[in-house]
Design a protein around this motif. Structure first.
Motif, PDB file in Angstrom:
ATOM      1  N   LEU A 543       0.827  -1.204   0.000  1.00 25.67           N
ATOM      2  CA  LEU A 543       0.000   0.000   0.000  1.00 25.67           C
ATOM      3  C   LEU A 543       0.865   1.258   0.000  1.00 25.67           C
ATOM      4  N   ARG A 544       1.908   1.244   0.836  1.00 23.21           N
ATOM      5  CA  ARG A 544       2.780   2.427   0.915  1.00 23.21           C
ATOM      6  C   ARG A 544       3.414   2.723  -0.443  1.00 23.21           C
ATOM      7  N   LYS A 545       3.927   1.685  -1.102  1.00 18.42           N
ATOM      8  CA  LYS A 545       4.581   1.880  -2.395  1.00 18.42           C
ATOM      9  C   LYS A 545       3.573   2.319  -3.458  1.00 18.42           C
ATOM     10  N   GLU A 546       2.368   1.776  -3.382  1.00 16.98           N
ATOM     11  CA  GLU A 546       1.345   2.130  -4.366  1.00 16.98           C
ATOM     12  C   GLU A 546       0.978   3.600  -4.261  1.00 16.98           C
ATOM     13  N   ILE A 547       0.812   4.101  -3.027  1.00 18.81           N
ATOM     14  CA  ILE A 547       0.502   5.524  -2.824  1.00 18.81           C
ATOM     15  C   ILE A 547       1.685   6.376  -3.274  1.00 18.81           C
ATOM     16  N   GLU A 548       2.883   5.957  -2.910  1.00 20.28           N
ATOM     17  CA  GLU A 548       4.082   6.742  -3.247  1.00 20.28           C
ATOM     18  C   GLU A 548       4.271   6.851  -4.758  1.00 20.28           C
ATOM     19  N   SER A 549       3.916   5.791  -5.491  1.00 22.42           N
ATOM     20  CA  SER A 549       4.141   5.788  -6.936  1.00 22.42           C
ATOM     21  C   SER A 549       2.971   6.373  -7.718  1.00 22.42           C
ATOM     22  N   THR A 550       1.858   6.632  -7.063  1.00 20.30           N
ATOM     23  CA  THR A 550       0.683   7.181  -7.752  1.00 20.30           C
ATOM     24  C   THR A 550       0.780   8.704  -7.807  1.00 20.30           C
ATOM     25  N   VAL A 551       0.484   9.260  -8.961  1.00 22.74           N
ATOM     26  CA  VAL A 551       0.514  10.719  -9.124  1.00 22.74           C
ATOM     27  C   VAL A 551      -0.872  11.268  -8.794  1.00 22.74           C
ATOM     28  N   PHE A 552      -0.934  12.048  -7.698  1.00 24.33           N
ATOM     29  CA  PHE A 552      -2.174  12.683  -7.291  1.00 24.33           C
ATOM     30  C   PHE A 552      -2.107  14.170  -7.627  1.00 24.33           C
ATOM     31  N   GLU A 553      -3.243  14.741  -7.978  1.00 22.09           N
ATOM     32  CA  GLU A 553      -3.287  16.171  -8.278  1.00 22.09           C
ATOM     33  C   GLU A 553      -2.901  16.966  -7.022  1.00 22.09           C
ATOM     34  N   GLY A 554      -1.965  17.892  -7.159  1.00 24.31           N
ATOM     35  CA  GLY A 554      -1.505  18.691  -6.036  1.00 24.31           C
ATOM     36  C   GLY A 554      -0.408  18.018  -5.245  1.00 24.31           C
ATOM     37  N   GLY A 555      -0.025  16.787  -5.605  1.00 25.69           N
ATOM     38  CA  GLY A 555       1.006  16.069  -4.857  1.00 25.69           C
ATOM     39  C   GLY A 555       2.369  16.736  -4.931  1.00 25.69           C
ATOM     40  N   GLU A 556       2.584  17.514  -5.985  1.00 23.34           N
ATOM     41  CA  GLU A 556       3.895  18.161  -6.123  1.00 23.34           C
ATOM     42  C   GLU A 556       4.133  19.215  -5.048  1.00 23.34           C
ATOM     43  N   THR A 557       3.071  19.642  -4.352  1.00 24.31           N
ATOM     44  CA  THR A 557       3.223  20.662  -3.304  1.00 24.31           C
ATOM     45  C   THR A 557       3.628  20.045  -1.980  1.00 24.31           C
ATOM     46  N   GLN A 558       3.600  18.722  -1.885  1.00 25.03           N
ATOM     47  CA  GLN A 558       3.937  18.038  -0.648  1.00 25.03           C
ATOM     48  C   GLN A 558       5.460  17.912  -0.489  1.00 25.03           C
ATOM     49  N   PRO A 559       5.927  17.736   0.758  1.00 28.01           N
ATOM     50  CA  PRO A 559       7.363  17.476   0.969  1.00 28.01           C
ATOM     51  C   PRO A 559       7.783  16.244   0.172  1.00 28.01           C
ATOM     52  N   GLY A 560       8.874  16.362  -0.574  1.00 27.27           N
ATOM     53  CA  GLY A 560       9.312  15.257  -1.416  1.00 27.27           C
ATOM     54  C   GLY A 560       8.619  15.243  -2.761  1.00 27.27           C
ATOM     55  N   GLY A 561       7.664  16.147  -2.984  1.00 27.08           N
ATOM     56  CA  GLY A 561       6.999  16.266  -4.277  1.00 27.08           C
ATOM     57  C   GLY A 561       5.992  15.174  -4.568  1.00 27.08           C
ATOM     58  N   ARG A 562       5.489  14.465  -3.567  1.00 32.16           N
ATOM     59  CA  ARG A 562       4.501  13.419  -3.801  1.00 32.16           C
ATOM     60  C   ARG A 562       3.725  13.163  -2.511  1.00 32.16           C
ATOM     61  N   VAL A 563       2.573  12.536  -2.688  1.00 33.81           N
ATOM     62  CA  VAL A 563       1.730  12.161  -1.548  1.00 33.81           C
ATOM     63  C   VAL A 563       2.246  10.847  -0.980  1.00 33.81           C
ATOM     64  N   THR A 564       2.393  10.774   0.340  1.00 27.39           N
ATOM     65  CA  THR A 564       2.867   9.554   1.005  1.00 27.39           C
ATOM     66  C   THR A 564       1.999   9.247   2.222  1.00 27.39           C
ATOM     67  N   ILE A 565       2.155   8.044   2.745  1.00 29.74           N
ATOM     68  CA  ILE A 565       1.409   7.625   3.942  1.00 29.74           C
ATOM     69  C   ILE A 565       2.359   6.967   4.919  1.00 29.74           C
ATOM     70  N   SER A 566       1.962   7.013   6.186  1.00 28.90           N
ATOM     71  CA  SER A 566       2.663   6.284   7.242  1.00 28.90           C
ATOM     72  C   SER A 566       1.721   5.215   7.778  1.00 28.90           C
ATOM     73  N   LEU A 567       2.251   4.040   8.110  1.00 27.36           N
ATOM     74  CA  LEU A 567       1.416   2.911   8.507  1.00 27.36           C
ATOM     75  C   LEU A 567       1.939   2.273   9.790  1.00 27.36           C
ATOM     76  N   GLY A 568       1.017   1.966  10.684  1.00 32.87           N
ATOM     77  CA  GLY A 568       1.354   1.248  11.913  1.00 32.87           C
ATOM     78  C   GLY A 568       0.588  -0.052  11.987  1.00 32.87           C
ATOM     79  N   ILE A 569       1.248  -1.128  12.407  1.00 34.28           N
ATOM     80  CA  ILE A 569       0.641  -2.463  12.399  1.00 34.28           C
ATOM     81  C   ILE A 569       0.618  -3.032  13.809  1.00 34.28           C
ATOM     82  N   SER A 570      -0.540  -3.655  14.138  1.00 36.82           N
ATOM     83  CA  SER A 570      -0.669  -4.393  15.395  1.00 36.82           C
ATOM     84  C   SER A 570      -1.191  -5.778  15.060  1.00 36.82           C
ATOM     85  N   SER A 571      -0.534  -6.825  15.581  1.00 32.28           N
ATOM     86  CA  SER A 571      -0.979  -8.212  15.377  1.00 32.28           C
ATOM     87  C   SER A 571      -1.335  -8.829  16.728  1.00 32.28           C
ATOM     88  N   TYR A 572      -2.468  -9.496  16.757  1.00 34.70           N
ATOM     89  CA  TYR A 572      -2.954 -10.074  18.009  1.00 34.70           C
ATOM     90  C   TYR A 572      -2.097 -11.270  18.403  1.00 34.70           C
TER      91      TYR A 572
END
Length: 602
Positions: A543-572
């Motif tokens: 998911l992280r790579k897919e968001i990072e590689s997708t070109v979103f409108e206005g993404g060039e204004t973000q730090p690094g020039g693209r839209v990114t996400i942070s993810l946290g995982i919990s396993s029972y």
């Protein structure tokens, strides 16, 4: 005591009219009851929807103060004001709804007062300058959250009260159905007894004396003009017997007149039987409407009821597709499974013409009909067809087709199928409204993902299942990096559009068994049943790579020039509570953001 022929004819007619009048009055009362039940159903549904909307808004009202505490963005004041206005509108709708108990009114007053108190606290927090890191503001936010949960609890109590009321209403509906069936059975038996009585009166008072006269006519026609018939009925027939020699020519006319009356009475009895059959069929369909909102089950039950009532060799129901280009079969009896996949072009053939014209049609010689195009498995060996359209939302949404192989359809059958088609349209419309209401109650308005309330419900189910059966379970919590900056630079409408596109990407990448929901603001969560930690890490990284590689409108204004996400995982791991499970995912997300964002942490 002796009666003339006039009275002997009037008495059976009076009995028949009386029975018919009783049936009409019963039908009117029954239809009135069902109309009242339907009206109450709509009122209760509206009430439940208002409570659900208010419950959702009570949670949403807390979001702007919480976001303001985190970001310090003063635009959250405007968001809060809009939510307050929307919630006030819902309170006004709730106030206008009648038929409330004192307990409901008391709870509504408590909720309204609680909302006002919550609004005051929120205004204090929102008026705080530099709220980020402000301990007093954080304390006030906790008070608001606790207060909000209290108000939400009261709404849950109100929801339970309405559910009990709905159960009581459903029981009353069931009682009315049982009562109606009992009365209908009684009236049917009374009608049968009446028919037997009518037949006895006519046979004893008219038919037998006429047979005597008929025998006299036979004897006279053979030349025995001295023959005299002895009839002691005390009516015109006895007088005819006494004056038989002088009235021989008029006797034939009298016999024909009596025969004509008998035929009319027989036709009236047949029509009465047909009306009873039609009322009983529509009554069964009406019971189906109140029993379920599942479309497939409704249609199958209607098909069975109509087929039995009309003695059909074959029947099916076709629906128009969303693009209004063709029709397909969704329920039927007497047709093969392969035929269920056949499509019929909109506007072509008998089915397509009825669908586009909205006019029912009966064809008693299909082979000679200019629009008929036989379809194997559906029309083969069929001689007669009735095709009746039904409507929903002001337009034809399907047709019901009744078939007979060697028999033809009469006018009552045609009218019965048209009435059944009207019931089908109403059933589908009710099912559609029920499904739309159900979907709206569990989805987020911006992203069309599941909302926070539904996420909690499903997580509790999956957590309990994993705990009980010792099965793996993982949770991914996702945050859009620098989303506030994106909103400030591109505007909130673009921010909402970005949330929608990312939500679509999450739904596309997730498995069918996964539950994707909006957690709040720019945060999302994905529940992964039967998923170990290692597998959830692979999915999160994808998911992280897919968001990072997708070109979103206005993404060039973000730090690094693209839209990114942070993810946290919990396993029972088989221990701890559900709150600890969620907190671990939240802590992992915090670590991902703290370590530079655009990464996955476990």
């Amino acid at each position: 005591m002796k009666f003339g022929i006039g009275k002997k004819l009037i008495i059976p007619h009076f009995i028949g009219i009386t029975l018919l009048l009783i049936l009409v009055i019963f039908s009117y009362v029954t239809l009135n009851s069902f109309s009242s039940i339907q009206k109450r159903n709509d009122e209760l549904s509206n009430r439940m929807k208002t409570i659900s909307d208010l419950h959702t808004n009570m949670h949403k009202v807390l979001m702007p103060p919480n976001d303001y505490l985190i970001t310090g963005d003063k635009k959250e004041r405007e968001n809060f004001a809009n939510l307050v206005t929307e919630t006030a509108s819902i309170f006004e709708k709730m106030r206008l709804i009648g038929r409330k108990t004192e307990e409901e009114k008391a709870i509504e007053d408590e909720v309204r007062k609680g909302f006002i108190e919550l609004q005051k606290k929120a205004m204090v927090l929102l008026s705080t300058e530099n709220p980020v890191g402000n301990k007093e503001a954080a304390r006030l936010m906790k008070e608001m959250d606790a207060f909000g949960e209290t108000v939400a609890g009261k709404l849950e109590n109100l929801h339970k009260i309405k559910m009990k009321e709905i159960e009581s209403h459903n029981k009353r509906t069931s009682d009315i159905n049982k009562w109606s069936y009992g009365v209908f059975t009684f009236l049917s038996l009374s009608s049968l007894i009446g028919i037997v009585l009518i037949y006895t009166l006519i046979n004893r008072g008219i038919t037998k004396p006429l047979l005597g006269l008929t025998e006299a006519v036979k004897i006279i026609s053979e030349g025995n003009l001295d023959y005299r018939i002895k009839i002691a009925t005390g009516d015109e027939i006895e007088m005819l017997g006494r004056e038989f020699n002088s009235m021989a020519n008029s006797l034939k006319g009298k016999i024909n007149e009596v025969t004509e009356h008998s035929e009319k009475l027989e036709r009236a009895n047949r029509q009465l039987d047909q009306n009873i059959l039609q009322l009983y069929t529509l009554y069964n369909i009406s019971k189906t409407l109140t029993a379920s909102f599942e479309t497939e089950k409704l249609l199958n039950q209607i098909v069975e009821s109509v087929s039995q009532a009309m003695r059909l060799h074959r029947i099916n129901i076709m629906l128009v597709n969303e693009n209004r280009t063709d029709l397909h079969i969704v329920a039927g009896l007497g047709i093969s499974e392969e035929s269920m996949d056949i499509r019929f072009n909109f506007g072509e053939g008998v089915y397509g013409w009825v669908a586009i014209s909205g006019q029912a049609e009966v064809v008693n010689n299909l082979s000679e009909h200019h629009r008929f195009k036989p379809v194997h498995g559906i029309d083969n060996d069929v001689n007669s067809l009735i095709c009746a359209p039904f409507k929903g939302r002001g337009q034809v949404i399907g047709v019901i087709n009744a078939y007979r192989v060697r028999e033809v359809f009469d006018e009552p059958s045609f009218e019965l199928l048209i009435a059944a088609a009207g019931q089908i349209g109403m059933a589908l419309e009710n099912a559609r409204l029920f499904e739309e209401t159900k979907i709206l109650s569990i989805t987020d308005g911006v992203t069309s993902l599941y909302n926070h309330r539904y996420f909690r419900e499903r997580l509790e189910e999956e957590f309990e299942r994993a705990k009980r059966y010792k099965r793996p379970l993982s949770l991914i919590m996702i945050d859009l990096d620098f989303f506030k900056k994106y909103n400030d630079t591109n505007g909130h409408p673009k921010g909402d559009e970005l949330l929608r596109k990312i939500a679509e990407l999450f739904k596309r990448e997730a498995r069918k068994s996964d539950i994707v929901a909006r957690y709040g603001g720019e945060e999302f969560v994905i529940i992964l049943p039967e998923t170990l930690k290692e597998t959830s890490v692979v999915m999160a990284e994808r998911l992280r790579k897919e968001i990072e590689s997708t070109v979103f409108e206005g993404g060039e204004t973000q730090p690094g020039g693209r839209v990114t996400i942070s993810l946290g995982i919990s396993s029972y791991d088989g221990s701890g509570t559900i709150e600890e499970f969620i907190k671990r995912a939240d802590d992992a997300l915090y670590c991902a953001k703290k370590d530079g964002r655009n990464r996955v942490c476990v």
